[in-house]
Design an enzyme around this catalytic site. Sequence first.
Site, PDB file in Angstrom:
ATOM      1  N   LYS A 160       0.731  -1.142   0.105  1.00 31.61           N
ATOM      2  CA  LYS A 160      -0.021  -0.146  -0.014  1.00 31.61           C
ATOM      3  C   LYS A 160       0.964   0.863  -0.002  1.00 31.61           C
ATOM      4  CE  LYS A 160      -2.258   1.431   4.185  1.00 31.61           C
ATOM      5  NZ  LYS A 160      -2.137   2.573   4.257  1.00 31.61           N
ATOM      6  N   SER A 161       1.928   1.629   0.929  1.00 31.03           N
ATOM      7  CA  SER A 161       2.343   2.241   1.298  1.00 31.03           C
ATOM      8  C   SER A 161       3.458   3.526  -0.295  1.00 31.03           C
ATOM      9  CB  SER A 161       3.674   2.206   2.264  1.00 31.03           C
ATOM     10  OG  SER A 161       3.023   2.580   3.488  1.00 31.03           O
TER      11      SER A 161
ATOM     12  N   ARG B  62       3.268   5.815  -3.291  1.00 24.48           N
ATOM     13  CA  ARG B  62       4.122   6.986  -3.269  1.00 24.48           C
ATOM     14  C   ARG B  62       4.256   6.550  -4.728  1.00 24.48           C
ATOM     15  NH1 ARG B  62       3.948   5.213   1.752  1.00 24.48           N
ATOM     16  NH2 ARG B  62       5.289   7.229   3.223  1.00 24.48           N
TER      17      ARG B  62
ATOM     18  N   ARG C 211      -8.810  12.683  10.880  1.00 25.10           N
ATOM     19  CA  ARG C 211      -7.656  12.560  11.099  1.00 25.10           C
ATOM     20  C   ARG C 211      -6.187  14.073  11.805  1.00 25.10           C
ATOM     21  NH1 ARG C 211      -6.914   7.432   8.684  1.00 25.10           N
ATOM     22  NH2 ARG C 211      -5.080   7.494   9.411  1.00 25.10           N
TER      23      ARG C 211
ATOM     24  N   GLN D  53       3.933   9.443   7.235  1.00 25.06           N
ATOM     25  CA  GLN D  53       3.074  10.486   5.877  1.00 25.06           C
ATOM     26  C   GLN D  53       3.279  11.496   6.227  1.00 25.06           C
ATOM     27  OE1 GLN D  53      -0.665   9.120   7.417  1.00 25.06           O
ATOM     28  NE2 GLN D  53      -1.186   7.240   6.502  1.00 25.06           N
TER      29      GLN D  53
ATOM     30  N   ASP E  73       0.837  -0.622  11.962  1.00 19.28           N
ATOM     31  CA  ASP E  73      -0.283  -0.999  11.371  1.00 19.28           C
ATOM     32  C   ASP E  73      -0.487  -2.051  11.838  1.00 19.28           C
ATOM     33  OD1 ASP E  73      -0.357   1.237   9.917  1.00 19.28           O
ATOM     34  OD2 ASP E  73       0.132   0.560   8.001  1.00 19.28           O
TER      35      ASP E  73
ATOM     36  N   LYS F   6      -5.984   6.533  14.306  1.00 19.77           N
ATOM     37  CA  LYS F   6      -5.715   5.335  13.188  1.00 19.77           C
ATOM     38  C   LYS F   6      -7.545   5.240  12.593  1.00 19.77           C
ATOM     39  CE  LYS F   6      -1.135   4.219  12.954  1.00 19.77           C
ATOM     40  NZ  LYS F   6      -0.619   5.542  11.726  1.00 19.77           N
TER      41      LYS F   6
ATOM     42  N   ARG G  70      -7.342   2.932  17.481  1.00 23.52           N
ATOM     43  CA  ARG G  70      -7.006   1.384  17.752  1.00 23.52           C
ATOM     44  C   ARG G  70      -6.546   0.528  19.030  1.00 23.52           C
ATOM     45  NH1 ARG G  70      -3.873   0.630  12.074  1.00 23.52           N
ATOM     46  NH2 ARG G  70      -5.668   0.535  10.562  1.00 23.52           N
TER      47      ARG G  70
ATOM     48  N   ARG H 283      -7.506  -2.810   8.949  1.00 23.33           N
ATOM     49  CA  ARG H 283      -7.027  -3.910   9.912  1.00 23.33           C
ATOM     50  C   ARG H 283      -8.399  -4.195  10.860  1.00 23.33           C
ATOM     51  NH1 ARG H 283      -2.902  -3.294   7.008  1.00 23.33           N
ATOM     52  NH2 ARG H 283      -1.663  -1.464   6.153  1.00 23.33           N
TER      53      ARG H 283
END
Length: 451
Positions: free
Chosen positions: A28-29, A33, A128, A178, A324, A351, A355, A397
């Site tokens: 995902k990351s 990018r 967030r 991030q 994560d 998150k 979480r 998640r």
Amino acid sequence: MDKPVMIKVTPGSALRGEVRSPLLPGDKSISHRAILLGALARGASEIDNLLVAGVTRPLLNALTALGVSWRLDGTRLQVQGRGLGGFSEPAAPLECGNSATTIRLLAGALSAAGVSAVLDGTPGLRRRPMDRIVLPLQKMGVPIQASPNQTAPLVLGHRPPEQPLNGIEYTLPVASAQVKSCLLLAGLGGKETLTIHEPGPSRDHTERMLTSMGALVQVEGNTVRMTPPVDGLAPLSFTVPGDFSAAAFLIVAALITPGSELMLRNIGLNATRTGLLDVLLEMGADIVFSSREQNGEQVGDLRVRYSKLHGAEVSGDLVVRMIDEFPIFAVAAAYANSPTMVRNAEELRYKESDRISSLCQELRRVGVEIEETPDGFRLPGKTPPCGGHAEAHGDHRLAMSLAIAGLASESPLAVSGAEMAYESFPGFIEALRKLGAYVSSNGQALSGNSG
Ligand code: S3P
């Protein structure tokens, strides 16, 4: 997939077999990018094994709104990069969905490009914190404002190309890839060196990709310095490794389900991401792996077998390296035969859900003994779930971790809000079925080894 999905996991079958891409998705990351850096490069980039899912769709749509053309063939992406000053001003607000990575990295890229835009997202994204990017971007000279409570929507003003951004020296209040990546991307809109200090070792994919594209990036401990390339960024051509954070669900699935043995292929094993692997090995997990370098990242195959686990203590830098993975780690810890303690993990409260609180609440609901602390949680171990019904709190998640918890529970475990898995692991249910798990969805039986 927007329709509510309830899945029911029935325990009792060992997981056996092999999973690789595309069933196991691209990281995902790295996918985020690759999409953005491809758009900022001068010329055409080709990226294979991209994560095509809920979290990456808004970023691809944003490219279209910015006048960047791209083509997706399965998981192969071609982006026609327009260079650092090549974005058009979008006619409407850019919708970032539920993805904080999208809004924070996009804000950095737009800062470099100097275009005016509004960035917004779902009610979940609007909760967030955005001051962590807005304050340093303002120091760099970016005309950006958040809403009064320092959240999205973000409003970016136009910056003329003859006004390059300042190269600042900045210490992040929390370790965050991030925020670091947002600032590195924005730094491409300056001429001076940007220096970022972090309190911990957050994931370094941006640094690696920028280096491969011609930027001068120096890393010393938790400090990174970046000098933007004079002639812009060279295009990308590479294959995204499998997502370790997605593989983590299957790793724990095999560890807690008696008789299981899995092979996971081509998984990203960048050391800034594999804290969970280190902890599981310390807990007695039978995991064997080897790794090789592929396009500047470590990639490897993992063989995982059912194991009797003991508990562990997690704090400090390890928290950053497995940020994560706490929902799925808590599931492993519930099956362990001794206590587990997590400290210094307050960041988990910011998150996709809080979480710490949502995880403890839902695991307790299905019979796990777990206690919330201000900056983590503790479990005595030896209290695997009994089964029942749990809720995903809009958090991908958490949804997947709760489903895995049911693979070895006393009785079936149902998870509502399971459609969230599509955000980052579209083949999650299919992968479990392929390995032999009994999973039904919205009342429809999808049983082991049938798919
Ligand atoms: C990410 C960084 C982490 C992680 C997120 C992806 C990234 O967030 O939790 O899933 O791609 O840079 P933070 O930077 O907020 O820790």
